[in-house]
Design a protein around this motif. Structure first.
Motif, PDB file in Angstrom:
ATOM      1  N   GLU A  39       0.891  -1.193   0.108  1.00  0.00           N
ATOM      2  CA  GLU A  39       0.028   0.143  -0.619  1.00  0.00           C
ATOM      3  C   GLU A  39       0.893   1.124  -0.013  1.00  0.00           C
ATOM      4  N   LYS A  40       2.081   0.822  -0.161  1.00  0.00           N
ATOM      5  CA  LYS A  40       2.985   1.950   0.110  1.00  0.00           C
ATOM      6  C   LYS A  40       4.113   1.771  -0.535  1.00  0.00           C
ATOM      7  N   GLU A  41       5.043   3.055  -1.385  1.00  0.00           N
ATOM      8  CA  GLU A  41       5.630   2.460  -2.375  1.00  0.00           C
ATOM      9  C   GLU A  41       7.042   2.599  -1.800  1.00  0.00           C
ATOM     10  N   TYR A  42       7.813   1.108  -1.915  1.00  0.00           N
ATOM     11  CA  TYR A  42       9.095   0.363  -1.677  1.00  0.00           C
ATOM     12  C   TYR A  42      10.081   1.168  -2.743  1.00  0.00           C
ATOM     13  N   ASP A  48      16.819  -0.019  -7.744  1.00  0.00           N
ATOM     14  CA  ASP A  48      16.930   1.125  -7.376  1.00  0.00           C
ATOM     15  C   ASP A  48      15.951   1.593  -8.012  1.00  0.00           C
ATOM     16  N   HIS A  49      14.484   1.414  -8.489  1.00  0.00           N
ATOM     17  CA  HIS A  49      13.771   1.851  -8.574  1.00  0.00           C
ATOM     18  C   HIS A  49      12.516   1.466  -8.058  1.00  0.00           C
ATOM     19  N   PRO A  50      11.716   2.383  -7.918  1.00  0.00           N
ATOM     20  CA  PRO A  50      10.434   2.411  -6.724  1.00  0.00           C
ATOM     21  C   PRO A  50       9.856   0.978  -7.157  1.00  0.00           C
ATOM     22  N   ARG A  69      14.273  -6.698   5.927  1.00  0.00           N
ATOM     23  CA  ARG A  69      14.016  -7.197   5.012  1.00  0.00           C
ATOM     24  C   ARG A  69      12.972  -6.631   4.535  1.00  0.00           C
ATOM     25  N   ARG A  70      13.421  -6.659   3.096  1.00  0.00           N
ATOM     26  CA  ARG A  70      13.755  -6.368   1.397  1.00  0.00           C
ATOM     27  C   ARG A  70      12.384  -6.457   0.488  1.00  0.00           C
ATOM     28  N   HIS A  71      12.706  -5.252  -0.024  1.00  0.00           N
ATOM     29  CA  HIS A  71      11.013  -5.397  -1.091  1.00  0.00           C
ATOM     30  C   HIS A  71      11.818  -5.847  -2.264  1.00  0.00           C
TER      31      HIS A  71
END
Length: 89
Positions: A39-42, A48-50, A69-71
């Motif tokens: 629900e938000k930008e990671y 390295d892009h959103p 933790r990484r998205h």
């Protein structure tokens, strides 16, 4: 009188995998990998892009360091696994 064709009893189809379950190719020993639609930008560590809100992507959590933790974009995680030599995904 003609005979009626009888169908063999059918077994129910297997239950579908939950949407949050990561693809089998994405699993890695020592990590919890799941698929989410945030629900938000990671920011993806692979490119390295959103990762925009609402886009399905992978969350990769080291079992021994959950704070790391990484998205990841799904494609970027596939490339990372190849880079590590852990699959031909």
């Amino acid at each position: 009188m003609p005979r009626r064709h009888r169908r063999a009893p059918q077994t129910p189809p297997p239950a579908p995998r939950p949407r949050a379950a990561a693809p089998l190719w994405a699993l890695l020993a020592g990590y919890e990998v799941r698929q989410v639609g945030g629900e938000k930008e990671y920011r993806c560590p692979g490119c390295d892009h959103p990762i925009r809100p609402g886009v399905w992507h992978l969350v990769v959590v080291p079992e021994d360091a959950p704070e790391e933790r990484r998205h990841w974009h799904t494609g970027c995680w596939r490339v990372e696994l190849r880079r590590r030599g852990l699959g031909r995904a």
